[in-house]
Design a protein around this motif. Structure first.
Motif, PDB file in Angstrom:
ATOM      1  N   CYS A  14      -4.220   5.833  -2.624  1.00 39.55           N
ATOM      2  CA  CYS A  14      -3.234   5.157  -3.471  1.00 39.55           C
ATOM      3  C   CYS A  14      -3.153   5.814  -4.857  1.00 39.55           C
ATOM      4  N   CYS A  16      -2.769   4.531  -7.630  1.00 34.73           N
ATOM      5  CA  CYS A  16      -3.338   3.718  -8.715  1.00 34.73           C
ATOM      6  C   CYS A  16      -4.800   4.050  -8.975  1.00 34.73           C
ATOM      7  N   SER A  18      -7.455   3.664  -7.115  1.00 37.38           N
ATOM      8  CA  SER A  18      -8.453   2.721  -6.612  1.00 37.38           C
ATOM      9  C   SER A  18      -9.430   3.433  -5.683  1.00 37.38           C
ATOM     10  N   CYS A  25      -4.004  -0.892  -0.131  1.00 29.65           N
ATOM     11  CA  CYS A  25      -4.048  -1.106  -1.580  1.00 29.65           C
ATOM     12  C   CYS A  25      -2.657  -1.582  -2.009  1.00 29.65           C
ATOM     13  N   CYS A  26      -1.995  -0.825  -2.867  1.00 33.96           N
ATOM     14  CA  CYS A  26      -0.688  -1.265  -3.372  1.00 33.96           C
ATOM     15  C   CYS A  26       0.368  -1.336  -2.276  1.00 33.96           C
ATOM     16  N   SER A  48       1.809   2.365  -9.464  1.00 28.31           N
ATOM     17  CA  SER A  48       1.949   3.202  -8.265  1.00 28.31           C
ATOM     18  C   SER A  48       3.389   3.192  -7.758  1.00 28.31           C
TER      19      SER A  48
HETATM   20 ZN   LIG Z   1      -3.180   0.973  -5.366  1.00 25.95          ZN
END
Ligand SMILES: [Zn+2]
Length: 136
Positions: A14, A16, A18, A25-26, A48
């Motif tokens: 992802c 972002c 993570s 995730c997102c 993201s």
């Molecule tokens: Zn994410």
């Protein structure tokens, strides 16, 4: 409604930062399978969405109605900035309000890394978090 997320594969990490796969995730937020449980999680998913592009609908849906810009989903989803990394500096939540401070790294036309530093404010309405505005 499940948007057509074509700019990223489910197995990719992802954007972002993570360290998780996008789909768990997102991706699940972007696909409308679940809502962000915290303002920080919403912040990551909005970053993201900007980084992936083509997710203007998601960005509009997670923007507070009072401050939501009068732009189309196509315009918001346009990938006009090369976002490369998100760094969350601080996040605090109190009742229905929250603030997330972050640095978003992006690369300019010359290849130089630039940093966008922001403190975003969020509001929770009926259990759902919305981006409100920037506190500077
Ligand atoms: Zn994410």
């Amino acid at each position: 409604m499940t948007p057509d997320i074509k700019n990223i594969a489910k197995n990719e990490i992802c954007p972002c930062d993570s360290g998780k796969r996008y789909s768990i995730c997102c991706g699940s937020l972007h696909a409308g399978k679940e809502f962000a449980r915290t303002a920080k999680q919403l912040m990551r998913s909005r970053y993201s969405a900007f980084a992936i592009g083509g997710l203007g609908d998601y960005l509009l849906q997670t923007w507070h109605p009072d401050t939501r810009p009068a732009v189309s989903a196509e315009q918001l989803g346009a990938k006009d900035t090369d976002w490369i990394r998100l760094e969350i500096l601080d996040a605090n939540q109190s009742g229905v309000t929250a603030m997330v401070e972050f640095k978003a790294h992006w690369r300019d036309e010359t290849g130089r890394v630039q940093i966008h530093h922001e403190r975003s404010r969020f509001l929770r309405i009926k259990g759902r978090w919305f981006y409100l505005d920037t506190a500077g």
